[in-house]
Design an enzyme around this catalytic site. Structure first.
Site, PDB file in Angstrom:
ATOM      1  N   HIS B 127      41.286  39.969  30.527  1.00  0.00           N
ATOM      2  CA  HIS B 127      40.186  40.097  31.481  1.00  0.00           C
ATOM      3  C   HIS B 127      39.236  41.175  30.937  1.00  0.00           C
ATOM      4  O   HIS B 127      39.685  42.110  30.281  1.00  0.00           O
ATOM      5  CB  HIS B 127      40.800  40.546  32.815  1.00  0.00           C
ATOM      6  CG  HIS B 127      39.861  40.584  33.968  1.00  0.00           C
ATOM      7  ND1 HIS B 127      38.979  41.614  34.177  1.00  0.00           N
ATOM      8  CD2 HIS B 127      39.670  39.720  35.001  1.00  0.00           C
ATOM      9  CE1 HIS B 127      38.292  41.390  35.303  1.00  0.00           C
ATOM     10  NE2 HIS B 127      38.696  40.234  35.814  1.00  0.00           N
ATOM     11  N   ASP B 204      48.571  45.012  31.863  1.00  0.00           N
ATOM     12  CA  ASP B 204      47.684  44.703  32.970  1.00  0.00           C
ATOM     13  C   ASP B 204      48.406  43.698  33.883  1.00  0.00           C
ATOM     14  O   ASP B 204      48.469  42.514  33.578  1.00  0.00           O
ATOM     15  CB  ASP B 204      46.380  44.117  32.436  1.00  0.00           C
ATOM     16  CG  ASP B 204      45.440  43.686  33.549  1.00  0.00           C
ATOM     17  OD1 ASP B 204      45.797  43.830  34.736  1.00  0.00           O
ATOM     18  OD2 ASP B 204      44.333  43.193  33.229  1.00  0.00           O
ATOM     19  N   GLN B 207      47.551  40.153  37.722  1.00  0.00           N
ATOM     20  CA  GLN B 207      47.903  38.803  38.177  1.00  0.00           C
ATOM     21  C   GLN B 207      49.403  38.622  38.328  1.00  0.00           C
ATOM     22  O   GLN B 207      49.849  37.620  38.885  1.00  0.00           O
ATOM     23  CB  GLN B 207      47.350  37.744  37.200  1.00  0.00           C
ATOM     24  CG  GLN B 207      45.834  37.679  37.152  1.00  0.00           C
ATOM     25  CD  GLN B 207      45.221  37.114  38.437  1.00  0.00           C
ATOM     26  OE1 GLN B 207      45.874  36.421  39.216  1.00  0.00           O
ATOM     27  NE2 GLN B 207      43.953  37.432  38.665  1.00  0.00           N
ATOM     28  N   LYS B 230      44.530  41.900  45.323  1.00  0.00           N
ATOM     29  CA  LYS B 230      45.170  40.649  44.876  1.00  0.00           C
ATOM     30  C   LYS B 230      46.619  40.544  45.353  1.00  0.00           C
ATOM     31  O   LYS B 230      47.223  39.488  45.239  1.00  0.00           O
ATOM     32  CB  LYS B 230      45.128  40.540  43.346  1.00  0.00           C
ATOM     33  CG  LYS B 230      43.711  40.516  42.813  1.00  0.00           C
ATOM     34  CD  LYS B 230      43.609  40.027  41.388  1.00  0.00           C
ATOM     35  CE  LYS B 230      42.340  40.560  40.771  1.00  0.00           C
ATOM     36  NZ  LYS B 230      41.488  39.547  40.151  1.00  0.00           N
ATOM     37  N   CYS B 368      35.616  36.338  34.112  1.00  0.00           N
ATOM     38  CA  CYS B 368      35.645  37.634  33.429  1.00  0.00           C
ATOM     39  C   CYS B 368      36.558  37.602  32.212  1.00  0.00           C
ATOM     40  O   CYS B 368      37.296  38.554  31.945  1.00  0.00           O
ATOM     41  CB  CYS B 368      36.114  38.750  34.362  1.00  0.00           C
ATOM     42  SG  CYS B 368      34.958  39.074  35.673  1.00  0.00           S
TER      43      CYS B 368
HETATM   44  C1  PLP Z   1      44.085  40.101  34.690  1.00  0.00           C
HETATM   45  C2  PLP Z   1      43.144  40.968  35.463  1.00  0.00           C
HETATM   46  N1  PLP Z   1      42.941  42.233  35.065  1.00  0.00           N
HETATM   47  C3  PLP Z   1      42.128  43.065  35.726  1.00  0.00           C
HETATM   48  C4  PLP Z   1      41.458  42.651  36.843  1.00  0.00           C
HETATM   49  C5  PLP Z   1      40.556  43.622  37.507  1.00  0.00           C
HETATM   50  O1  PLP Z   1      40.923  43.874  38.839  1.00  0.00           O
HETATM   51  P1  PLP Z   1      39.891  44.661  39.741  1.00  0.00           P
HETATM   52  O2  PLP Z   1      38.610  43.879  39.696  1.00  0.00           O
HETATM   53  O3  PLP Z   1      40.464  44.689  41.089  1.00  0.00           O
HETATM   54  O4  PLP Z   1      39.724  45.994  39.125  1.00  0.00           O
HETATM   55  C6  PLP Z   1      41.627  41.332  37.284  1.00  0.00           C
HETATM   56  C7  PLP Z   1      40.907  40.790  38.454  1.00  0.00           C
HETATM   57  O5  PLP Z   1      39.691  40.804  38.600  1.00  0.00           O
HETATM   58  C8  PLP Z   1      42.488  40.478  36.580  1.00  0.00           C
HETATM   59  O6  PLP Z   1      42.684  39.221  36.990  1.00  0.00           O
END
Ligand code: PLP
Ligand code: PLP
Lengths: 151, 410, 410, 151
Positions: B127, B204, B207, B230, B368
């Site tokens: 991401h 990370d 998910q 999430k 993203c």
């Molecule tokens: C794999 C992953 N990493 C990071 C994020 C970032 O999360 P957030 O936007 O809540 O900071 C997301 C979701 O947007 C994600 O799906």
């Protein structure tokens, strides 16, 4: 479920999106700009051949996009060809107000009907950027900017 | 539809008020959980109560409400510590989202430990939130960002990773589950290979946290991040887990109230433990809400959630696969309940708009994850992502809507 | 008690559910508003509705809920823009709290503009959140932090400030109102002198936003920050106002989703406007809640709030002044409704604990303003801070409780 | 309003806080540590004279603090004088459990009663750090650390 959608995706739009007009890169284009929609990653290039007194002698485009952005680009190239730079910008302005729902109609003479076809976009705010991408690129191309984006 | 014997999805759905909404006159089929999940009533109640019953700023206060608020806030930290099995409360840091958690590590650990030529290994699955922070710190330190490639199914290429790992590798930052295509990466092997090479690892888990039990002792990552919204919690809250011995040595990230020991204009000293990284008034009620979300999920249990989601995934994959124009992007062997797809000659944005009229909420776009999109040579995909409260009727609504799209453009 | 003709405080109090609570069997007199304020029902309702009626992640989504959520979130930005009279929406950045807003400016503007020997001017009145971020960036850039002194009443020493301003001064960062002792600083003069010297100015409006109308066009600061939870909004949200021409030139602060234009491993480009500084999923519901708080406050109006609070301040100052052992710390001519005091021979922590049993919530400690405490040569004070929903009965409860303290230790 | 408070602020505590015992800096102290409570900014120094076999021959303190922390410091100096290092640490451990409410009583022989005076603190969790500040400093002093804090 499809009633509202027919408003958005009118036959003309589907036709233009499947068979976009002026989908080409003219050798004699003297203005061009790259349009980018960061929301979906779509990109398209707009090519203009500008003549004397800011007359748009030819307009074309290439790129990827959704039905709305392709149809809008295709129709735009048809409409602005033969117009002056100023006329094209006035049209862009009116068109933007139309699809954003700021004005209910557009007064664009002979082109009114064709532009009104995209008026359904106003019910779909997240798609406004699709409808205006090519227009932004056109405007940037005329201004000598290389990049346009709908941010 | 009795998805499982001891798992009553219809009963669970009643805990989520929004799921009974109609959208454009159709029942809502919320399949955009990968972007953000819905909240159970228990979370909404905890939020309301934290505001209208015990609200005050935390820490430092001796009055009743401040004390009550502090107990709830710190209680939420313990809930999360226990849930992820962190060794101590000081290893659980509240941030505003997963993105900030990653930025904190990149900036604080990175600045203290990276020098010219050092390497940061990511993967093509990442991401943007697990790419850009590393690019920013790389630019500041002269380190280099490299991406481990993925194969045509969307699998992390482990052998290539082993080749890329080397003495210059200082940090490995990899996703546990791809948000765009659902691939589950082999984090155990990734972590132990990185540790053998002397690198620290950030996983990370944004998910993963909604789909599986995550156990810090079993995983062994140096840093693990996820985001509250999430995992059925509020917006505005994220988690950074970090090993205490690393956190202790890291400089503070943001400066301000609550993270200090003593401030003078000549010299400021910093608090120890998690406080060092929590500058300013924390997301008090969001932490309490997140604690309530974790408690709620645990009443169901990931042992039940896993099989239910996998059965939805299998069903949806099979059903969508029967539609001619559909191409599923990403077919890793180990997948979470996330399906990305494209349709021949139809742009994802048009798919999204059309299925929305059928009450079906899916995400369309680059998710993203533009490097991943580039890998599959698409600008965007349509993505359906399932949570434990989704049922077969949601899948049916999706499939019907996608068939409608085909018909509409046919 | 009819505080004002058109301002009915008893009616207003009904909008705040928590104010009808009893604490230790006594009616709550909540006088810890400087630390964080209570929330009206309108805010709680907006939060609940945002979660159970229109919740989804914002931006990028074409489905109905995502669109509805985006409209509410961006609508809140417009509410705040209008409220503070910013020139454009791009000048209004959502952060997690005021502390983050200041860190963002210190890190992004500071890193790009500060060099060895440059000076950052603060004041002795500052909250740690407007000190430590500047110390951190000073350490990284070689710049020097200096503090404009205050006099024995707690007034900003303007003449000394003029002498300290010079060609090396690059940034002036001063509070609008002291959280610890209530001093209102002469920001108009401070800003224009700084601008004459070629410095940019950040005003910390954390304590001003709850007490007065703040108008960016009238104030003319380059940056202005405040925090949601002190203006009757949720925790987890802060505001950074910045002039567009400065923000445009500043590098991003955190990296991640939503703040990019295009990401590749080779080169990433960033979004324009406020998006550049909002990495990751924003505090969606917190922004919506803050918008509701601002709307609520505006139904009352700062023209009414100001006089009411000033009358409480005058009344409390007079009443506390009659207690022998009480010493009021900070007696600036222009003060917001904040009173800090100490009691002869009785430690503030003991005061806090004892008045709490009378239902009176005040803050005791250093109020995250240790340099200010050092100036007055105390380790801590007791502080009563009033919001518009406080009434004379709250002052009476405070005075009775403080008399009780004297008696208890007498 | 004062009933619960009498539990916390017992007469003995008020007396110790107003007239702290061993409030001095002995010249022959051979161990000392600085205690700091970041919550309120209070500081105090604890001075120990340690003899053979870890015997605490003298204990004293100086500093600023609330009634609870002064009384606790004052009583601590009285109690630990004449104890060994190990005994003092065991007392500290028991005392901490007592004021945190983890144990209802403390078994400290002759000192039980005196320590129980501070048991009321358990009802005031935000004041636990006040009650333990001097003890932390004492423990740091014995371990040869200069700084103690209740963080
Ligand atoms: C794999 C992953 N990493 C990071 C994020 C970032 O999360 P957030 O936007 O809540 O900071 C997301 C979701 O947007 C994600 O799906
Ligand atoms: C003057 C002042 N500045 C900054 C802050 C920091 O606000 P926050 O803790 O919400 O970041 C506060 C309040 O704590 C304050 O009173």
């Amino acid at each position: 479920m499809f009633d509202d959608l027919r408003e958005l995706y009118q036959e003309v739009i589907l036709d233009h999106s499947k068979h976009p007009r002026n989908f080409r890169h003219p050798d004699d284009a003297n203005h061009e700009a790259h349009g980018y929609n960061p929301l979906c990653g779509d990109t398209l290039n707009v090519y203009l051949k500008m003549g004397h007194n800011g007359l748009i002698e030819d307009a074309a485009f290439e790129g990827k996009g959704c039905a709305i952005s392709l149809a809008s680009a295709s129709m735009m190239t048809e409409i602005i060809t033969g117009k002056t730079e100023t006329e094209a910008k006035v049209l862009f302005d009116g068109f933007q107000k139309l699809v954003k729902g700021e004005e209910a109609t557009i007064d664009a003479g002979d082109d009114t009907e064709r532009l009104m076809v995209l008026a359904g976009v106003k019910e779909f705010p997240m798609r406004v950027k699709c409808a205006t991408l090519a227009w932004h690129a056109m405007s940037s191309a005329m201004d000598g900017e290389e990049e346009a984006s709908t941010e | 539809m009795n998805d499982m014997t001891t798992f009553d999805v219809e009963k669970i759905r009643k805990d989520f008020p929004i799921l009974s909404r109609e959208i454009h006159g159709m029942p809502l089929a919320f399949l955009d959980n990968g972007a953000s999940a819905q909240k159970p009533k228990a979370v909404l109640d905890a939020i309301e109560k934290a505001y209208d019953h015990t609200y005050a700023n935390v820490h430092r206060g001796v009055h009743y409400l401040s004390q009550a608020s502090t107990e709830l806030y710190e209680g939420a930290r313990e809930t999360i510590r226990a849930h992820i099995n962190a060794a101590s409360l000081d290893e659980v840091i509240f941030t505003k989202n997963a993105t900030e958690s990653i930025n904190l590590v990149a900036d604080s650990y990175g600045r203290a430990n990276l020098k010219e030529g050092d390497e940061i290994l990511l993967s093509t699955l990442e991401h943007h939130s697990n790419i850009v922070p590393w690019q920013l710190i790389a630019e500041k330190t002269g380190a280099v960002v490299k991406a481990v490639p993925i194969d045509e199914h969307g699998e992390f290429m482990f052998d290539t990773y082993l080749e890329m790992l080397g003495p210059k590798t200082k940090i490995v930052a990899v996703t546990h589950i791809s948000n765009a295509i659902g691939t589950i990466t082999p984090i155990d092997e990734i972590i132990s290979a990185a540790h053998d090479a002397g690198a620290v690892v950030l996983i990370d888990g944004s998910q993963a946290a909604p789909h599986m039990q995550i156990d810090m002792q079993a995983i062994g990552a140096d840093f693990y991040v996820f985001t509250g919204h999430k995992v059925f919690g509020p917006t505005g809250i994220g988690i950074l887990y970090g090993k205490e011995e690393l956190l202790d040595k890291m400089p503070p990230y943001q400066g301000g109230g609550d993270m200090i020991r003593r401030v003078t204009f000549e010299k400021t000293t910093f608090a120890k433990g998690h406080s060092k990284f929590e500058a300013g008034t924390p997301p008090i009620v969001q932490a309490i809400g997140l604690g309530a979300a974790i408690d709620y999920v645990n009443t169901i249990g990931f042992d039940k959630i896993g099989p239910h989601e996998q059965s939805l995934l299998a069903y949806a994959t099979e059903q969508l696969g029967q539609i001619n124009s559909v191409r599923i992007i990403g077919q890793a062997k180990q997948k979470a309940s996330i399906i990305s797809f494209t349709m021949e000659g139809i742009h994802p944005h048009d798919i999204g708009t059309i299925v929305d009229r059928g009450g079906v909420a899916i995400r369309v776009g680059h998710h993203c994850a533009q490097p991943l999109m580039d890998h599959f040579d698409v600008a965007a995909t349509a993505r359906a992502s399932f949570a434990f409260y989704n049922n077969r009727a949601d899948v049916d609504a999706l499939v019907t809507a996608v068939r409608g799209v085909q018909e509409f453009f046919g």
